[in-house]
Design a protein around this motif. Structure first.
Motif, PDB file in Angstrom:
ATOM      1  N   VAL A  36       0.838  -1.201   0.000  1.00  0.00           N
ATOM      2  CA  VAL A  36       0.000   0.000   0.000  1.00  0.00           C
ATOM      3  C   VAL A  36       0.878   1.257   0.000  1.00  0.00           C
ATOM      4  O   VAL A  36       0.660   2.180  -0.787  1.00  0.00           O
ATOM      5  N   ASN A  37       1.908   1.278   0.852  1.00  0.00           N
ATOM      6  CA  ASN A  37       2.796   2.436   0.905  1.00  0.00           C
ATOM      7  C   ASN A  37       3.539   2.623  -0.404  1.00  0.00           C
ATOM      8  O   ASN A  37       3.765   3.750  -0.849  1.00  0.00           O
ATOM      9  N   THR A  39       2.434   1.773  -3.368  1.00  0.00           N
ATOM     10  CA  THR A  39       1.487   2.313  -4.340  1.00  0.00           C
ATOM     11  C   THR A  39       1.265   3.800  -4.099  1.00  0.00           C
ATOM     12  O   THR A  39       1.184   4.587  -5.039  1.00  0.00           O
ATOM     13  N   LYS A  40       1.197   4.179  -2.810  1.00  0.00           N
ATOM     14  CA  LYS A  40       1.002   5.598  -2.501  1.00  0.00           C
ATOM     15  C   LYS A  40       2.177   6.432  -3.015  1.00  0.00           C
ATOM     16  O   LYS A  40       1.984   7.482  -3.625  1.00  0.00           O
ATOM     17  N   LEU A  42       4.362   5.671  -5.400  1.00  0.00           N
ATOM     18  CA  LEU A  42       4.416   5.667  -6.865  1.00  0.00           C
ATOM     19  C   LEU A  42       3.356   6.587  -7.453  1.00  0.00           C
ATOM     20  O   LEU A  42       3.610   7.281  -8.440  1.00  0.00           O
ATOM     21  N   THR A  43       2.183   6.608  -6.834  1.00  0.00           N
ATOM     22  CA  THR A  43       1.120   7.470  -7.326  1.00  0.00           C
ATOM     23  C   THR A  43       1.512   8.938  -7.132  1.00  0.00           C
ATOM     24  O   THR A  43       1.321   9.765  -8.023  1.00  0.00           O
ATOM     25  N   GLU A  47       2.049  11.849 -10.079  1.00  0.00           N
ATOM     26  CA  GLU A  47       1.439  13.183 -10.113  1.00  0.00           C
ATOM     27  C   GLU A  47       2.501  14.255 -10.358  1.00  0.00           C
ATOM     28  O   GLU A  47       2.306  15.167 -11.153  1.00  0.00           O
ATOM     29  N   LEU A 105      -6.178  18.032  -7.900  1.00  0.00           N
ATOM     30  CA  LEU A 105      -5.902  17.165  -6.748  1.00  0.00           C
ATOM     31  C   LEU A 105      -4.408  16.879  -6.633  1.00  0.00           C
ATOM     32  O   LEU A 105      -3.947  16.354  -5.639  1.00  0.00           O
ATOM     33  N   GLY A 106      -3.670  17.236  -7.694  1.00  0.00           N
ATOM     34  CA  GLY A 106      -2.253  16.864  -7.794  1.00  0.00           C
ATOM     35  C   GLY A 106      -1.436  17.134  -6.547  1.00  0.00           C
ATOM     36  O   GLY A 106      -1.048  16.206  -5.854  1.00  0.00           O
ATOM     37  N   GLY A 109      -3.288  16.273  -2.961  1.00  0.00           N
ATOM     38  CA  GLY A 109      -3.458  14.824  -2.917  1.00  0.00           C
ATOM     39  C   GLY A 109      -2.124  14.138  -2.698  1.00  0.00           C
ATOM     40  O   GLY A 109      -1.991  13.233  -1.869  1.00  0.00           O
ATOM     41  N   ARG A 112      -1.010  14.193   0.832  1.00  0.00           N
ATOM     42  CA  ARG A 112      -1.703  13.224   1.698  1.00  0.00           C
ATOM     43  C   ARG A 112      -1.136  11.821   1.553  1.00  0.00           C
ATOM     44  O   ARG A 112      -1.289  10.994   2.443  1.00  0.00           O
ATOM     45  N   LEU A 113      -0.477  11.544   0.414  1.00  0.00           N
ATOM     46  CA  LEU A 113      -0.017  10.177   0.153  1.00  0.00           C
ATOM     47  C   LEU A 113       1.340   9.874   0.770  1.00  0.00           C
ATOM     48  O   LEU A 113       1.714   8.711   0.888  1.00  0.00           O
TER      49      LEU A 113
END
Lengths: 137, 289, 132
Positions: A36-37, A39-40, A42-43, A47, A105-106, A109, A112-113
């Protein structure tokens, strides 16, 4: 904080962004970051790379593996470009703000990740964003 | 010129150990239940050797130079293992302080001049006091490690996802819901949804002491994530006072299925799945008609 | 240039994203899908993203766009197989994708499309029996 390894990746096209994704994944797997971390992070990187390509036509990304203690390991990414810069950082960090046509949201958001987020920008000179994700949080 | 203590104490290892051991064995606070006497002797022997090594070099004013590393290491090991075995901090500190008595007896036997005896004893006593502080610090660090380990264990075991029916999962949440716990809850729930191909998840919050706007936000996040996966989420176990706070705080839960009890939630889930629960007799009656 | 293949299955269109998504690829998929729906008068679109590791705000928006556009062309869209880590990240990012229908896997997604199609059809003769 100690830096265990570092590498610089230049971003000019979307294909470079895919390459960056693979490299960052490798670093995350190396320090056994949870899925999960991973993925956060990388996302968030995705962005920021889009922002770099869209507003500055590219830039460089510094990838570092850092550690504070045996348990506290993480991946730090610094995105630097020589684009137009951001006029009002406080506004850019608000949900729903966009000068382009995106959802806005870039940046908020992305913040927050990740565990740590730092942004510096000078009008006409460029922007530098640093994000850090600890392996357990 | 080395001090008197530095000259003869290192040679008296066995004698000091015997006196010290006798002292400890006679002490009313002896914890044979936590540690067998053989192990106590081993610990004492190891620590004494390290301490005498320092005394031999005649440099015990500072507890931090490299020569003390060995002593600190041994002490740290002993106090950490004692912290884990359930010794009290008092008992752990007493272990080091009781050595003072042993050293005093041996010093008295070997030094005749009262002035010299006094000087040597004060020096050694100060040194041992510093060591007992080190014990204390490492003891607390050991306890902190225990707490950290337990925290991570609790967050792991406190999120049991139960399959209550084919395609229906239930997750009783007990305790406060902070952001790191929410992530664990979410992850284990979503992974289980994929694993069991469940389309309904019931989040029971009867065991959550209070719901403030932050906890509500975490709940809403979990529900939204479940929906993104293609499953529906029901929140059950909402106590009257929690319903009151939710409304008073102005939290909007209108887009979420909420039920008072787990039983109601399960019934609702059966409805969604077009399942019916009847008494066996009733079923026969209907079949007979 | 890379393209994501779109399969036609009766009234439905099936897309399985097997590669890492990037912006141009996602934009290409959006226009290809809309054209395919128009060409085949498709009634439903199923997008399987079980192999996708990252969906950021841009790609999330494309998925939302596809759902809206196909709705205008009278086709339902179902996104299936989202990975748990991707779902958690999207929520944290602030993108709950409320307008998009989702399902756990391809099978459940197809069921959902069929149900939605049935709900739109007029009552069938068998169902009318009850009223006679």
């Amino acid at each position: 904080m100690t830096i265990i390894s570092k590498e610089t990746i230049a971003i000019r096209t979307e294909q470079d962004a895919v390459f960056l994704r693979h490299r960052v994944t490798e670093y995350c797997v190396k320090i056994r970051m949870g899925l999960v971390n991973q993925t956060k992070l990388l996302t968030a990187a995705s962005e920021l790379v889009r922002n770099m390509l869209r507003y500055a036509g590219g830039g460089v990304v510094l990838c570092e593996v850092v550690s504070q203690s045996v348990l506290m390991m993480g991946v730090r990414l610094t995105f630097t470009d020589k684009g137009p810069g951001i006029a009002d950082i406080a506004a850019a960090m608000k949900d729903g703000f966009s000068t382009g046509k995106s959802l806005g949201l870039g940046l908020p958001g992305t913040k927050r990740l990740v565990s740590q987020f730092d942004i510096k920008s000078q009008l006409g000179k460029g922007t530098s964003v640093t994000i850090l994700k600890w392996k357990n949080g | 010129m080395k001090s008197l203590a530095a000259q003869f104490l290192p040679k008296k290892h066995d004698e000091i150990l015997n006196v010290w051991m006798n002292q400890q064995l006679l002490h009313e606070g002896l914890r044979e239940d936590l540690m067998p006497n053989d192990d106590l002797r081993k610990d004492s022997d190891e620590l004494l050797k390290a301490i005498l090594e320092v005394i031999k070099k005649d440099n015990f004013s500072d507890v931090n130079p490299d020569e003390f590393e060995k002593v600190n290491e041994v002490l740290a090991g002993i106090s950490t293992s004692r912290a884990m075995n359930g010794f009290s901090p008092r008992e752990t500190a007493l272990f080091v302080i009781s050595l003072k008595e042993g050293l005093r007896i041996v010093l008295e036997k070997n030094i005749e001049d009262p002035k010299a005896l006094y000087d040597e004893f004060v020096r050694i006593s100060t040194f041992l006091d510093k060591l007992s502080l080190v014990t204390f610090e490492t003891f607390i660090k050991g306890r902190e490690e225990v707490i950290l380990r337990q925290t991570s264990e609790i967050s792991e075991i406190s999120t049991p996802v139960i399959q209550v029916w084919d395609g229906i999962l239930a997750l009783p949440i007990i305790g406060t819901l902070d952001s790191s716990r929410t992530q664990i809850v979410m992850e284990s729930l979503l992974v289980k949804i994929v694993e069991t191909e469940s389309t309904i998840a019931i989040l029971d919050i009867s065991g959550v002491p209070a719901v403030d706007s932050l906890v509500a936000q975490h709940l809403i996040k979990t529900v939204s994530a479940t929906r993104l996966m293609g499953a529906e989420c029901i929140i059950s176990g909402i106590r009257p006072e929690i319903a009151q706070t939710i409304v008073h705080l102005g939290i909007d839960l209108s887009g979420i299925n909420t039920k008072a009890s787990l039983a109601h939630a399960l019934k609702f889930a059966f409805n969604l799945k077009r399942l019916e629960v009847r008494k066996a007799g009733e079923f026969k009656k209907i079949a007979a008609e | 240039m890379d393209k994501i293949p779109i399969l036609k299955m009766g009234q439905y269109l099936l897309v399985t994203v097997q590669v890492d998504l990037y912006d141009r690829l996602a934009l290409g998929l959006e226009s290809d899908l809309v054209n395919m729906i128009r060409k085949h008068s498709s009634r439903g679109v199923l997008i399987d993203i079980s192999a996708v590791n990252i969906v950021d705000s841009f790609m999330g928006r494309i998925l939302g766009n596809i759902a809206q556009m196909s709705k205008i062309l009278d086709a339902h869209t179902v996104v299936v197989g989202m990975q748990p880590a991707v779902a958690i990240t999207l929520i944290e990012l602030g993108l709950p994708m409320t307008g998009v229908h989702t399902a756990l896997n391809v099978e459940k997604g197809m069921d959902l499309l069929r149900e939605q199609l049935l709900a739109q059809e007029p009552l069938t003769p068998e169902e009318d029996d009850d009223y006679q």
